[in-house]
Design a protein around this motif. Sequence first.
Motif, PDB file in Angstrom:
ATOM      1  N   LEU A  35      58.416  46.988  -9.200  1.00 35.27           N
ATOM      2  CA  LEU A  35      59.631  47.726  -9.566  1.00 35.27           C
ATOM      3  C   LEU A  35      59.700  49.107  -8.926  1.00 35.27           C
ATOM      4  O   LEU A  35      60.651  49.848  -9.162  1.00 35.27           O
ATOM      5  CB  LEU A  35      59.715  47.873 -11.085  1.00 35.27           C
ATOM      6  N   GLY A  36      58.700  49.466  -8.122  1.00 40.41           N
ATOM      7  CA  GLY A  36      58.706  50.771  -7.479  1.00 40.41           C
ATOM      8  C   GLY A  36      58.436  51.920  -8.428  1.00 40.41           C
ATOM      9  O   GLY A  36      58.821  53.064  -8.161  1.00 40.41           O
ATOM     10  N   LEU A  37      57.727  51.646  -9.537  1.00 41.78           N
ATOM     11  CA  LEU A  37      57.467  52.705 -10.508  1.00 41.78           C
ATOM     12  C   LEU A  37      56.284  53.592 -10.125  1.00 41.78           C
ATOM     13  O   LEU A  37      56.091  54.652 -10.719  1.00 41.78           O
ATOM     14  CB  LEU A  37      57.202  52.106 -11.894  1.00 41.78           C
ATOM     15  N   GLY A  38      55.486  53.160  -9.138  1.00 42.28           N
ATOM     16  CA  GLY A  38      54.304  53.930  -8.776  1.00 42.28           C
ATOM     17  C   GLY A  38      54.611  55.348  -8.342  1.00 42.28           C
ATOM     18  O   GLY A  38      53.792  56.257  -8.513  1.00 42.28           O
ATOM     19  N   ASP A  39      55.799  55.546  -7.758  1.00 46.39           N
ATOM     20  CA  ASP A  39      56.193  56.901  -7.353  1.00 46.39           C
ATOM     21  C   ASP A  39      57.439  57.362  -8.120  1.00 46.39           C
ATOM     22  O   ASP A  39      58.227  58.170  -7.638  1.00 46.39           O
ATOM     23  CB  ASP A  39      56.437  56.972  -5.846  1.00 46.39           C
ATOM     24  N   SER A  40      57.598  56.848  -9.335  1.00 46.50           N
ATOM     25  CA  SER A  40      58.760  57.177 -10.151  1.00 46.50           C
ATOM     26  C   SER A  40      58.769  58.647 -10.560  1.00 46.50           C
ATOM     27  O   SER A  40      57.757  59.192 -11.023  1.00 46.50           O
ATOM     28  CB  SER A  40      58.763  56.301 -11.411  1.00 46.50           C
ATOM     29  N   ALA A  41      59.906  59.273 -10.420  1.00 43.75           N
ATOM     30  CA  ALA A  41      60.055  60.664 -10.848  1.00 43.75           C
ATOM     31  C   ALA A  41      59.864  60.783 -12.359  1.00 43.75           C
ATOM     32  O   ALA A  41      59.330  61.786 -12.852  1.00 43.75           O
ATOM     33  CB  ALA A  41      61.429  61.192 -10.447  1.00 43.75           C
ATOM     34  N   ARG A  42      60.281  59.783 -13.100  1.00 44.43           N
ATOM     35  CA  ARG A  42      60.114  59.836 -14.554  1.00 44.43           C
ATOM     36  C   ARG A  42      58.647  59.790 -14.947  1.00 44.43           C
ATOM     37  O   ARG A  42      58.227  60.492 -15.880  1.00 44.43           O
ATOM     38  CB  ARG A  42      60.878  58.682 -15.220  1.00 44.43           C
ATOM     39  N   LEU A  43      57.855  58.984 -14.259  1.00 46.01           N
ATOM     40  CA  LEU A  43      56.423  58.961 -14.577  1.00 46.01           C
ATOM     41  C   LEU A  43      55.779  60.301 -14.259  1.00 46.01           C
ATOM     42  O   LEU A  43      54.981  60.817 -15.042  1.00 46.01           O
ATOM     43  CB  LEU A  43      55.712  57.842 -13.810  1.00 46.01           C
TER      44      LEU A  43
END
Length: 364
Positions: A35-43
């Motif tokens: 899902l592309g969460l590895g570089d998520s701004a929210r994380l």
Amino acid sequence: MLQFYRDDLARLAGADRLRRLVPRAGADFTSNDYLGLGDSARLRAAVAAALDRGVGIGSGGSRLLRGNDPEHEALEAEAAAYFGSEAALFLANGYAANVAALATLPQPGDLVIHDALIHASAHDGMRLGRAPRAAAAHNDVAAFEAAIRDWRRGGGTGTPWIVVESLYGMDGDRAPLADLVALADRHQAMLMIDEAHATGVFGDGGRGLAAALHGRENVVTLHTCGKALGAEGGLLCVPRLLRDHLVNRARGFIFSTAPSPLIAVAVREALRILADEPERQARLWARIGVAEAALGRATGSQILPVVVGADGAAVALAARCQAAGYDVRAIRPPTVPAGTARLRISITCHVDDAAIHGLAELLR
């Protein structure tokens, strides 16, 4: 003194099976960051906010010796509620969770029947465990049932443990979960489902392929946090009784330093993103549709293997893809059966339609 290691590496090289660490480069067709969460701004923002409010980087010890942070417990509570289980236990990664569960939960009088293509971490956990084990042919429910019946006829009186993955990471195919849970019900068996590649991708809100089975007392699920959730860790979703047993008996939990509280913060935020941003899941499935059409192959999942056969040929083809700007890796035995070396093409939100079509054209 070191000659064995030189010889062993030489043997691997001669068989085209020597592994090397390669930096990431090019369009991402190999990671599990679906899902592309590895570089998520929210994380990043969630972790930064946690640092600002004083959450520690390290846990300082095992969960039983002062390493138990409020962030760990908050994550476990939210994860249990999100996935619909009675309780959850957070471990350092999916590998550690598989090993802890399978080394601890099946007892000496039980039998573990596992799918022939189950994760290596499951094999390692079973080897550390006290229950005998048997392999069943891949996705063959009749083979699982035959193993249970043979064991019962031989005097087996304990609990059968059926161990599968919901989505297999090298072939992209799904387990027949409805038939397997019916089998577990018929034989008073436990069903353990590794959702590593399904969490975040399948089910409402990314709850996985086993979402409808959560909350059953004979079902244990593992949700890996380092793939579609973009962080790190493993969540065992279990009945509370089994969670308490793991806390008291699982050596991989008792004697391991607890995961960073900041990672627990990141996983909590990832679960909230799954709920808040369903468009990520929809975007991934749109990419999967493009890839299936362009590559001329379909598995109904984000994993599209291209079986080459010979180890050296798979390595050479992967190298050509990498040289053209597509990060595709060769998968060789023993990760896959001999003679089935392959390119494991993984579709993620990191690639666009142009990259998918470019890779398909190169492979043609």
